[in-house]
Design a protein around this motif. Structure first.
Motif, PDB file in Angstrom:
ATOM      1  N   GLY A 273     -27.792  40.271  46.067  1.00  0.00           N
ATOM      2  CA  GLY A 273     -28.084  39.388  47.198  1.00  0.00           C
ATOM      3  C   GLY A 273     -27.222  38.155  47.264  1.00  0.00           C
ATOM      4  N   HIS A 274     -26.406  37.934  46.222  1.00  0.00           N
ATOM      5  CA  HIS A 274     -25.462  36.805  46.209  1.00  0.00           C
ATOM      6  C   HIS A 274     -24.423  37.020  47.313  1.00  0.00           C
ATOM      7  CE1 HIS A 274     -22.058  34.387  44.682  1.00  0.00           C
ATOM      8  NE2 HIS A 274     -22.980  33.656  44.080  1.00  0.00           N
ATOM      9  N   SER A 275     -23.826  35.936  47.804  1.00  0.00           N
ATOM     10  CA  SER A 275     -22.753  36.030  48.798  1.00  0.00           C
ATOM     11  C   SER A 275     -21.687  37.026  48.343  1.00  0.00           C
ATOM     12  CB  SER A 275     -22.067  34.679  48.965  1.00  0.00           C
ATOM     13  OG  SER A 275     -22.984  33.623  48.957  1.00  0.00           O
ATOM     14  N   GLY A 306     -18.134  24.792  43.433  1.00  0.00           N
ATOM     15  CA  GLY A 306     -18.387  25.860  42.485  1.00  0.00           C
ATOM     16  C   GLY A 306     -19.699  25.679  41.753  1.00  0.00           C
ATOM     17  N   HIS A 307     -20.166  26.770  41.160  1.00  0.00           N
ATOM     18  CA  HIS A 307     -21.283  26.732  40.231  1.00  0.00           C
ATOM     19  C   HIS A 307     -21.190  27.967  39.337  1.00  0.00           C
ATOM     20  CE1 HIS A 307     -24.352  29.150  42.942  1.00  0.00           C
ATOM     21  NE2 HIS A 307     -23.206  29.758  42.816  1.00  0.00           N
ATOM     22  N   THR A 308     -22.133  28.100  38.409  1.00  0.00           N
ATOM     23  CA  THR A 308     -22.052  29.162  37.411  1.00  0.00           C
ATOM     24  C   THR A 308     -23.299  30.027  37.456  1.00  0.00           C
ATOM     25  OG1 THR A 308     -20.754  27.712  35.985  1.00  0.00           O
ATOM     26  CG2 THR A 308     -21.820  29.577  34.920  1.00  0.00           C
ATOM     27  N   ASP A 309     -23.114  31.340  37.351  1.00  0.00           N
ATOM     28  CA  ASP A 309     -24.271  32.200  37.076  1.00  0.00           C
ATOM     29  C   ASP A 309     -23.876  33.241  36.028  1.00  0.00           C
ATOM     30  OD1 ASP A 309     -23.223  34.531  38.301  1.00  0.00           O
ATOM     31  OD2 ASP A 309     -24.084  33.994  40.244  1.00  0.00           O
ATOM     32  N   GLU A 310     -24.854  33.979  35.514  1.00  0.00           N
ATOM     33  CA  GLU A 310     -24.592  34.889  34.395  1.00  0.00           C
ATOM     34  C   GLU A 310     -23.730  36.079  34.794  1.00  0.00           C
ATOM     35  OE1 GLU A 310     -28.061  36.126  32.326  1.00  0.00           O
ATOM     36  OE2 GLU A 310     -28.612  34.085  31.747  1.00  0.00           O
ATOM     37  N   TYR A 314     -18.314  31.029  36.283  1.00  0.00           N
ATOM     38  CA  TYR A 314     -18.034  29.967  37.254  1.00  0.00           C
ATOM     39  C   TYR A 314     -17.345  30.593  38.466  1.00  0.00           C
ATOM     40  CZ  TYR A 314     -16.476  25.651  39.373  1.00  0.00           C
ATOM     41  OH  TYR A 314     -16.274  24.623  40.263  1.00  0.00           O
ATOM     42  N   HIS A 315     -17.736  30.194  39.664  1.00  0.00           N
ATOM     43  CA  HIS A 315     -17.120  30.715  40.890  1.00  0.00           C
ATOM     44  C   HIS A 315     -17.349  29.736  42.028  1.00  0.00           C
ATOM     45  CE1 HIS A 315     -21.330  32.022  40.979  1.00  0.00           C
ATOM     46  NE2 HIS A 315     -21.242  31.962  42.294  1.00  0.00           N
ATOM     47  N   TYR A 316     -16.569  29.903  43.073  1.00  0.00           N
ATOM     48  CA  TYR A 316     -16.650  29.014  44.247  1.00  0.00           C
ATOM     49  C   TYR A 316     -17.410  29.685  45.385  1.00  0.00           C
ATOM     50  CZ  TYR A 316     -12.571  26.851  41.950  1.00  0.00           C
ATOM     51  OH  TYR A 316     -11.692  26.261  41.060  1.00  0.00           O
ATOM     52  N   HIS A 317     -17.967  28.842  46.247  1.00  0.00           N
ATOM     53  CA  HIS A 317     -18.479  29.295  47.542  1.00  0.00           C
ATOM     54  C   HIS A 317     -17.666  28.585  48.618  1.00  0.00           C
ATOM     55  CE1 HIS A 317     -22.100  31.646  46.488  1.00  0.00           C
ATOM     56  NE2 HIS A 317     -21.972  30.972  45.357  1.00  0.00           N
ATOM     57  N   ALA A 318     -17.044  29.380  49.505  1.00  0.00           N
ATOM     58  CA  ALA A 318     -16.174  28.807  50.531  1.00  0.00           C
ATOM     59  C   ALA A 318     -16.954  27.839  51.420  1.00  0.00           C
ATOM     60  CB  ALA A 318     -15.561  29.917  51.372  1.00  0.00           C
TER      61      ALA A 318
HETATM   62 ZN   LIG Z   1     -22.781  31.649  43.537  1.00  0.00          ZN
END
Ligand SMILES: [Zn+2]
Ligand SMILES: [Zn+2]
Length: 344
Positions: A273-275, A306-310, A314-318
């Protein structure tokens, strides 16, 4: 008489393992120990760890047709001076997953589905309709705007390669002022290939790196993610550098490129369900769409967006397409180009 047996008391001590700390309580003592000062054999437990997930660049994320050659590996120099392994990725410079559609409206009665969009960093996205062309003097509070011929209602469009070249650059020739600027992909033979050097394993930088005027990265469909469009220069020449509905447009130097994330390159759907994923930044971290499956933007983004999930590390959201940008800064080290690695 019974005597206390020290070893037995020790064995009955109850330990609570929490994140980063081990707290042990017994009747007689309490000790709190920093995790990094002890060795814990937790092979049979599922106690928490603070290990950060690091996700490498995955060549298989690119769409078929997005690249003009196989991805290769080479040694690169990062912005902090370290050597690293980088992927060399050569994109086609044109979208592999759709046909480029229209930019400028033909006349002052054109509707939204006949032309593309415009955004100038002010937080708004405009459909470039005939009405929009008519509204320019009001929108920019300047009566010198007149992008159409009063007698015919036709919009002034740069419809030759020569006029595209004269208008799609910072110092717009006077004869091309008051034009809606568009260039055909045919002028650049279907797209201009661009070569990217990206760390295979992203490395967090000691300090974030400004995006400045360099390109941001590459989309999974083979299109360059460009630095913000020079809106002030464009508007000061009374031009609109029209985007198509995918927030891309064409100039003769870069070919087709994006200035915003309009959803056209979100090709890697996420099962949780993440972008969806749409590209990689130059530092090797993935860039995902702004909104998730429930149309919600993450609330914990840092200044680089950016933020981090498992799952994704780390990743960005435009950013929203209206903002004339993708990310706020680079969180990771970027590879220096050949020019920058020369003698200092
Ligand atoms: Zn994210
Ligand atoms: Zn541009």
């Amino acid at each position: 008489m019974l005597k206390p047996i020290p070893h037995l008391l020790k064995a009955l001590t109850v330990c609570f393992i929490t994140i980063g700390l081990v707290a042990c309580n017994s009747d007689s003592e309490e000790t709190i120990i920093e995790e990094d000062s002890i060795v814990v054999d937790d092979s049979s437990s599922d106690s928490d760890t603070t290990t950060e997930t690091i996700v490498e660049v995955d060549p298989f994320n690119f769409e078929s047709g997005a690249l003009v050659s196989s991805i290769t590996t080479e040694t690169c120099t990062l912005s902090n001076g370290d050597e690293a392994s980088c992927y060399r990725i050569d994109i086609a410079g044109a979208p592999s997953n759709y046909e480029i559609s229209s930019f400028c409206p033909k006349n002052i009665t054109s509707t939204a589905d006949e032309a593309g969009i415009w955004f100038d960093g002010s937080g708004e996205v405009y459909d470039i309709t005939g009405d929009f062309i008519l509204s320019l003097p009001t929108l920019y509070n300047d009566s010198n705007w007149k992008l159409y011929d009063e007698s015919t209602g036709l919009v002034n469009i740069t419809d030759t390669e020569e006029s595209c070249e004269g208008a799609a650059r910072p110092d717009v020739e006077e004869q091309y002022q008051n034009h809606c600027v568009e260039c055909s992909i045919d002028y650049v033979n279907g797209g201009i290939s661009a070569s990217f050097l990206i760390p295979i394993t992203p490395i967090a930088a000691a300090q974030t790196i400004n995006v400045g005027r360099v390109n941001i990265g590459l989309a999974l469909n083979g299109v360059e993610l460009a630095a913000p469009a020079p809106v002030d220069a464009i508007l000061s020449a009374y031009t609109i550098a029209a985007f198509d509905d995918c927030a891309g447009h064409i100039n003769l130097n870069e070919g087709y490129h994006y200035h915003g994330e309009a959803g056209c390159s979100q090709t890697q759907i996420q099962s949780d369900g993440h972008s969806a994923m749409m590209g990689y930044a130059l530092d090797g971290y993935g860039i995902f769409g702004m909104l998730d499956d429930t149309n919600t933007e993450p609330t914990d983004l840092d200044s680089c967006r950016g933020h981090t999930d498992e799952t994704r590390g780390y990743h960005y959201h435009a950013a929203s397409v209206s903002e004339n940008m993708f990310i706020g800064c680079f969180r990771g080290e970027i590879a220096l180009t050949e020019d920058e690695t020369g003698p200092r």
